[in-house]
Write an enzyme that holds these catalytic residues in place. Structure first.
Site, short mmCIF file in Angstrom:
data_model
loop_
_atom_site.label_atom_id
_atom_site.label_comp_id
_atom_site.label_asym_id
_atom_site.label_seq_id
_atom_site.Cartn_x
_atom_site.Cartn_y
_atom_site.Cartn_z
N LYS A 133 -7.33 7.01 11.76
CA LYS A 133 -8.00 7.73 10.77
C LYS A 133 -8.29 9.73 10.89
CE LYS A 133 -12.87 8.19 12.03
NZ LYS A 133 -14.00 7.49 12.33
N SER A 162 -1.99 9.46 -6.21
CA SER A 162 -1.73 10.08 -4.64
C SER A 162 -2.38 10.51 -3.66
CB SER A 162 -0.69 10.16 -4.83
OG SER A 162 -0.25 11.69 -4.84
N TYR A 215 -2.46 5.96 -1.75
CA TYR A 215 -0.67 6.56 -1.17
C TYR A 215 -0.96 7.91 -0.43
CZ TYR A 215 1.58 7.51 -5.03
OH TYR A 215 2.04 7.80 -6.31
#
Length: 126
Positions: free
Chosen positions: A9, A25, A58
């Site tokens: 994270k 992305s 992503y």
């Protein structure tokens, strides 16, 4: 049996760019990717603290040391420059791997410099 767990994270990253006319992305400072153990092209979840948007994209590598967090393509509609976001990556682990499991939690300052890191979230008190 495998269990999906939080792998990494980046907490309270600041969006530095929101580029609609891009392939898609999220470009993330390469040093942050390395510290969190997030790989280029790995699926990530982004949670926008400012507006509550949650979306999947992503990661792509941004310039090392630049502090870049660029939300690109259609996702640029879900974040603005300056928004605080939480970027998470998840992975599946076997039960045997969970014995030693610890996520990489990277806490960021307003300029996306690293404040500190941890491997556990404190217990929330009622």
């Amino acid at each position: 049996m495998q269990t999906t767990m939080l792998k990494a994270k980046l907490h309270q990253a600041r969006v530095t760019h929101a580029v609609l006319e891009y392939e898609g992305s999220c470009a993330i400072d390469g040093k942050l990717l390395d510290m969190a153990g997030i790989r280029e092209y790995e699926q990530i979840q982004i949670y926008n603290i400012e507006n509550g948007e949650r979306f999947t994209t992503y990661a792509i590598r941004g310039e090392d040391g630049s502090g870049i967090i660029s939300v690109n393509g259609a996702a640029a509609h879900k974040a603005q420059v300056g928004d605080r976001v939480i970027i998470c990556a998840y992975a599946q682990y076997d039960e045997s791997e969970l014995v030693e499991f610890k996520p990489a939690l990277i806490y960021l300052l307003e300029n996306n410099a690293i404040s500190h890191s941890a491997n556990a979230i404190p217990v929330q008190i009622a």
